[in-house]
Motif scaffolding. Sequence first.
Motif, mmCIF file in Angstrom:
data_model
loop_
_atom_site.group_PDB
_atom_site.id
_atom_site.type_symbol
_atom_site.label_atom_id
_atom_site.label_comp_id
_atom_site.label_asym_id
_atom_site.label_seq_id
_atom_site.Cartn_x
_atom_site.Cartn_y
_atom_site.Cartn_z
ATOM 1 N N UNK A 169 6.153 -5.717 -17.532
ATOM 2 C CA UNK A 169 7.170 -5.667 -18.577
ATOM 3 C C UNK A 169 8.470 -6.268 -18.067
ATOM 4 N N UNK A 170 9.096 -7.066 -18.938
ATOM 5 C CA UNK A 170 10.304 -7.772 -18.560
ATOM 6 C C UNK A 170 10.063 -9.161 -18.009
ATOM 7 N N UNK A 171 8.816 -9.466 -17.729
ATOM 8 C CA UNK A 171 8.473 -10.772 -17.182
ATOM 9 C C UNK A 171 8.323 -11.837 -18.244
ATOM 10 N N UNK A 172 7.886 -13.019 -17.803
ATOM 11 C CA UNK A 172 7.762 -14.176 -18.688
ATOM 12 C C UNK A 172 6.419 -14.858 -18.510
ATOM 13 N N UNK A 173 5.975 -15.492 -19.567
ATOM 14 C CA UNK A 173 4.807 -16.358 -19.549
ATOM 15 C C UNK A 173 5.079 -17.538 -20.468
ATOM 16 N N UNK A 174 4.439 -18.661 -20.169
ATOM 17 C CA UNK A 174 4.516 -19.824 -21.040
ATOM 18 C C UNK A 174 3.113 -20.213 -21.451
ATOM 19 N N UNK A 175 2.826 -20.101 -22.726
ATOM 20 C CA UNK A 175 1.532 -20.512 -23.250
ATOM 21 C C UNK A 175 1.596 -21.974 -23.674
ATOM 22 N N UNK B 182 3.469 -6.518 -26.621
ATOM 23 C CA UNK B 182 3.125 -7.925 -26.779
ATOM 24 C C UNK B 182 1.697 -8.223 -26.305
ATOM 25 N N UNK B 183 1.047 -7.231 -25.720
ATOM 26 C CA UNK B 183 -0.314 -7.411 -25.241
ATOM 27 C C UNK B 183 -1.254 -7.748 -26.395
ATOM 28 N N UNK B 184 -1.966 -8.865 -26.265
ATOM 29 C CA UNK B 184 -2.856 -9.334 -27.333
ATOM 30 C C UNK B 184 -3.551 -10.610 -26.873
ATOM 31 N N UNK C 296 -1.569 -9.862 -21.189
ATOM 32 C CA UNK C 296 -1.508 -8.428 -20.931
ATOM 33 C C UNK C 296 -0.191 -8.114 -20.240
ATOM 34 N N UNK C 297 0.569 -7.196 -20.833
ATOM 35 C CA UNK C 297 1.862 -6.809 -20.279
ATOM 36 C C UNK C 297 1.764 -5.361 -19.827
ATOM 37 N N UNK C 298 1.938 -5.136 -18.550
ATOM 38 C CA UNK C 298 1.843 -3.781 -18.012
ATOM 39 C C UNK C 298 3.215 -3.113 -17.992
ATOM 40 N N UNK C 299 3.202 -1.803 -18.164
ATOM 41 C CA UNK C 299 4.480 -1.059 -18.191
ATOM 42 C C UNK C 299 4.888 -0.593 -16.804
#
Length: 124
Positions: A14-20, A90-92, A121-124
């Motif tokens: 959580x709080x991180x970033x990804x670029x699809x 946002x996990x999906x 997948x966004x972990x808490x």
Amino acid sequence: QVQLVESGGGLVQAGGSLRLSCAASARTFSSYAMGWFRQAPGKEREFVAAIDWSGRVTYYTDSVKGRFTISRDNAKNTVYLQMNSLKPEDTAVYYCAADATRVVRRIADNYDYWGQGTQVTVSS
């Protein structure tokens, strides 16, 4: 026929970033508006963001405004979704889609072509 291939998903805190990224096979990629949708387990597919054929018009669902940015590079036949300040909700599985009408729309049934999806997948 347009083939769409998503990439860039993964596991992030959580709080991180990804670029699809979504690469399209069509030589007429610039003729399509593009959208990103997502589907969480047990939930319906929901609209995330869309961009018109030119890249000048974008549209976001309220829950991602200010955190996600959709963009496209017509020279590379690719659309992107930059996701910042990620939350567990946002996990999906994230899907990109192409719409031959060239304008931004949020209804999944309006889109003509779909990719296979990429897991976020966004972990808490």
